[in-house]
Design a protein around this motif. Sequence first.
Motif, PDB file in Angstrom:
ATOM      1  N   GLU A 123       0.834  -1.201   0.000  1.00  0.00           N
ATOM      2  CA  GLU A 123       0.000   0.000   0.000  1.00  0.00           C
ATOM      3  C   GLU A 123       0.869   1.251   0.000  1.00  0.00           C
ATOM      4  O   GLU A 123       1.922   1.280   0.623  1.00  0.00           O
ATOM      5  CB  GLU A 123      -0.910   0.021   1.231  1.00  0.00           C
ATOM      6  CG  GLU A 123      -1.885   1.182   1.231  1.00  0.00           C
ATOM      7  CD  GLU A 123      -2.886   1.126   2.378  1.00  0.00           C
ATOM      8  OE1 GLU A 123      -3.805   1.946   2.373  1.00  0.00           O
ATOM      9  OE2 GLU A 123      -2.728   0.270   3.265  1.00  0.00           O
ATOM     10  N   TYR A 124       0.405   2.263  -0.725  1.00  0.00           N
ATOM     11  CA  TYR A 124       1.087   3.546  -0.772  1.00  0.00           C
ATOM     12  C   TYR A 124       0.231   4.626  -0.121  1.00  0.00           C
ATOM     13  O   TYR A 124      -0.979   4.480   0.007  1.00  0.00           O
ATOM     14  CB  TYR A 124       1.401   3.941  -2.215  1.00  0.00           C
ATOM     15  CG  TYR A 124       2.363   3.000  -2.892  1.00  0.00           C
ATOM     16  CD1 TYR A 124       3.649   2.810  -2.403  1.00  0.00           C
ATOM     17  CD2 TYR A 124       1.982   2.294  -4.026  1.00  0.00           C
ATOM     18  CE1 TYR A 124       4.535   1.939  -3.025  1.00  0.00           C
ATOM     19  CE2 TYR A 124       2.868   1.428  -4.650  1.00  0.00           C
ATOM     20  CZ  TYR A 124       4.133   1.260  -4.145  1.00  0.00           C
ATOM     21  OH  TYR A 124       5.019   0.406  -4.748  1.00  0.00           O
ATOM     22  N   ARG A 125       0.868   5.699   0.248  1.00  0.00           N
ATOM     23  CA  ARG A 125       0.185   6.843   0.853  1.00  0.00           C
ATOM     24  C   ARG A 125      -0.470   7.668  -0.249  1.00  0.00           C
ATOM     25  O   ARG A 125       0.140   7.935  -1.283  1.00  0.00           O
ATOM     26  CB  ARG A 125       1.208   7.681   1.596  1.00  0.00           C
ATOM     27  CG  ARG A 125       0.636   8.887   2.253  1.00  0.00           C
ATOM     28  CD  ARG A 125       1.709   9.614   3.013  1.00  0.00           C
ATOM     29  NE  ARG A 125       1.142  10.823   3.571  1.00  0.00           N
ATOM     30  CZ  ARG A 125       1.842  11.877   3.874  1.00  0.00           C
ATOM     31  NH1 ARG A 125       3.140  11.881   3.685  1.00  0.00           N
ATOM     32  NH2 ARG A 125       1.258  12.927   4.367  1.00  0.00           N
ATOM     33  N   VAL A 126      -1.712   8.094  -0.013  1.00  0.00           N
ATOM     34  CA  VAL A 126      -2.434   8.942  -0.959  1.00  0.00           C
ATOM     35  C   VAL A 126      -2.772  10.252  -0.262  1.00  0.00           C
ATOM     36  O   VAL A 126      -3.370  10.255   0.812  1.00  0.00           O
ATOM     37  CB  VAL A 126      -3.734   8.271  -1.458  1.00  0.00           C
ATOM     38  CG1 VAL A 126      -4.480   9.194  -2.402  1.00  0.00           C
ATOM     39  CG2 VAL A 126      -3.435   6.939  -2.119  1.00  0.00           C
ATOM     40  N   THR A 127      -2.394  11.348  -0.883  1.00  0.00           N
ATOM     41  CA  THR A 127      -2.717  12.677  -0.381  1.00  0.00           C
ATOM     42  C   THR A 127      -3.541  13.381  -1.445  1.00  0.00           C
ATOM     43  O   THR A 127      -3.135  13.440  -2.612  1.00  0.00           O
ATOM     44  CB  THR A 127      -1.435  13.489  -0.100  1.00  0.00           C
ATOM     45  OG1 THR A 127      -0.576  12.722   0.733  1.00  0.00           O
ATOM     46  CG2 THR A 127      -1.753  14.801   0.565  1.00  0.00           C
ATOM     47  N   LYS A 128      -4.703  13.892  -1.036  1.00  0.00           N
ATOM     48  CA  LYS A 128      -5.590  14.599  -1.962  1.00  0.00           C
ATOM     49  C   LYS A 128      -5.655  16.054  -1.558  1.00  0.00           C
ATOM     50  O   LYS A 128      -5.899  16.377  -0.404  1.00  0.00           O
ATOM     51  CB  LYS A 128      -6.986  13.983  -1.949  1.00  0.00           C
ATOM     52  CG  LYS A 128      -7.942  14.607  -2.936  1.00  0.00           C
ATOM     53  CD  LYS A 128      -9.282  13.876  -2.917  1.00  0.00           C
ATOM     54  CE  LYS A 128     -10.230  14.458  -3.927  1.00  0.00           C
ATOM     55  NZ  LYS A 128     -10.957  15.625  -3.445  1.00  0.00           N
ATOM     56  N   ASN A 129      -5.431  16.932  -2.530  1.00  0.00           N
ATOM     57  CA  ASN A 129      -5.517  18.372  -2.305  1.00  0.00           C
ATOM     58  C   ASN A 129      -6.312  18.948  -3.465  1.00  0.00           C
ATOM     59  O   ASN A 129      -5.779  19.088  -4.566  1.00  0.00           O
ATOM     60  CB  ASN A 129      -4.123  18.989  -2.212  1.00  0.00           C
ATOM     61  CG  ASN A 129      -4.166  20.451  -1.843  1.00  0.00           C
ATOM     62  OD1 ASN A 129      -5.221  20.997  -1.542  1.00  0.00           O
ATOM     63  ND2 ASN A 129      -3.011  21.093  -1.877  1.00  0.00           N
ATOM     64  N   GLY A 130      -7.586  19.235  -3.228  1.00  0.00           N
ATOM     65  CA  GLY A 130      -8.467  19.655  -4.326  1.00  0.00           C
ATOM     66  C   GLY A 130      -8.663  18.478  -5.259  1.00  0.00           C
ATOM     67  O   GLY A 130      -9.086  17.399  -4.840  1.00  0.00           O
ATOM     68  N   SER A 131      -8.320  18.663  -6.522  1.00  0.00           N
ATOM     69  CA  SER A 131      -8.433  17.556  -7.477  1.00  0.00           C
ATOM     70  C   SER A 131      -7.088  16.879  -7.724  1.00  0.00           C
ATOM     71  O   SER A 131      -6.991  15.951  -8.516  1.00  0.00           O
ATOM     72  CB  SER A 131      -9.019  18.056  -8.802  1.00  0.00           C
ATOM     73  OG  SER A 131      -8.130  18.974  -9.413  1.00  0.00           O
ATOM     74  N   THR A 132      -6.052  17.333  -7.017  1.00  0.00           N
ATOM     75  CA  THR A 132      -4.716  16.761  -7.198  1.00  0.00           C
ATOM     76  C   THR A 132      -4.520  15.577  -6.249  1.00  0.00           C
ATOM     77  O   THR A 132      -4.830  15.646  -5.070  1.00  0.00           O
ATOM     78  CB  THR A 132      -3.625  17.817  -6.930  1.00  0.00           C
ATOM     79  OG1 THR A 132      -3.826  18.910  -7.816  1.00  0.00           O
ATOM     80  CG2 THR A 132      -2.245  17.237  -7.119  1.00  0.00           C
ATOM     81  N   ARG A 134      -1.625  12.790  -4.923  1.00  0.00           N
ATOM     82  CA  ARG A 134      -0.213  12.426  -4.840  1.00  0.00           C
ATOM     83  C   ARG A 134      -0.121  11.063  -4.187  1.00  0.00           C
ATOM     84  O   ARG A 134      -0.655  10.845  -3.100  1.00  0.00           O
ATOM     85  CB  ARG A 134       0.567  13.444  -4.015  1.00  0.00           C
ATOM     86  CG  ARG A 134       2.054  13.120  -3.978  1.00  0.00           C
ATOM     87  CD  ARG A 134       2.836  14.262  -3.333  1.00  0.00           C
ATOM     88  NE  ARG A 134       4.255  14.136  -3.602  1.00  0.00           N
ATOM     89  CZ  ARG A 134       5.075  13.308  -2.952  1.00  0.00           C
ATOM     90  NH1 ARG A 134       4.598  12.520  -2.020  1.00  0.00           N
ATOM     91  NH2 ARG A 134       6.351  13.259  -3.243  1.00  0.00           N
ATOM     92  N   ILE A 135       0.571  10.151  -4.849  1.00  0.00           N
ATOM     93  CA  ILE A 135       0.777   8.796  -4.346  1.00  0.00           C
ATOM     94  C   ILE A 135       2.281   8.634  -4.093  1.00  0.00           C
ATOM     95  O   ILE A 135       3.082   8.905  -4.981  1.00  0.00           O
ATOM     96  CB  ILE A 135       0.282   7.739  -5.357  1.00  0.00           C
ATOM     97  CG1 ILE A 135      -1.207   7.951  -5.637  1.00  0.00           C
ATOM     98  CG2 ILE A 135       0.573   6.332  -4.861  1.00  0.00           C
ATOM     99  CD1 ILE A 135      -1.711   7.157  -6.821  1.00  0.00           C
ATOM    100  N   SER A 136       2.623   8.206  -2.864  1.00  0.00           N
ATOM    101  CA  SER A 136       4.036   8.082  -2.510  1.00  0.00           C
ATOM    102  C   SER A 136       4.217   7.000  -1.467  1.00  0.00           C
ATOM    103  O   SER A 136       3.257   6.503  -0.899  1.00  0.00           O
ATOM    104  CB  SER A 136       4.568   9.425  -1.981  1.00  0.00           C
ATOM    105  OG  SER A 136       3.864   9.789  -0.818  1.00  0.00           O
ATOM    106  N   ASN A 137       5.502   6.682  -1.204  1.00  0.00           N
ATOM    107  CA  ASN A 137       5.801   5.765  -0.106  1.00  0.00           C
ATOM    108  C   ASN A 137       5.403   6.433   1.198  1.00  0.00           C
ATOM    109  O   ASN A 137       5.411   7.636   1.312  1.00  0.00           O
ATOM    110  CB  ASN A 137       7.302   5.459  -0.060  1.00  0.00           C
ATOM    111  CG  ASN A 137       7.753   4.700  -1.273  1.00  0.00           C
ATOM    112  OD1 ASN A 137       7.797   5.262  -2.362  1.00  0.00           O
ATOM    113  ND2 ASN A 137       8.090   3.458  -1.094  1.00  0.00           N
TER     114      ASN A 137
END
Length: 138
Positions: A123-132, A134-137
């Motif tokens: 599993e990866y970390r998901v950050t949502k900011n508006g419609s953006t 970001r998927i990262s470790n």
Amino acid sequence: MIKKILILVCFSLFVNCSETGNLANCIRSFNVSVNTDLNNPGLINAQTPGGFAFLPGGNKGVLLFNKNGTDFVAFDRFCPQADCDAAMTFENRLLKCTCDESTYSVDFGGTPQTDGFQCPAIEYRVTKNGSTIRISNF
């Protein structure tokens, strides 16, 4: 009274012990850093609850899953248990490794749903900011 407490403590320790040696052999993650916009036409399915999209990145690609309209999760499509050339498929909220028929739940952190399998999906970390997105470790 002390005897009862001692028995209770010993029983609790016995019940909570489990074999975790095999989990140390699990591959934990690959370097991943994916930035994308939900307004991208290729991600239109991921905009709705229960929707998903496949993205490049990780080892075998990344599954982005919309859990409920506001929360997203992302998993590598790499089969955790087998040396498999094929990426995992996704159906009915389960990732499936076609090489060994094992399945992994996206609702429960990639937990294996197949008896005898211990390694979870990556599993990866998901950050949502508006419609953006970001998927990262982690």
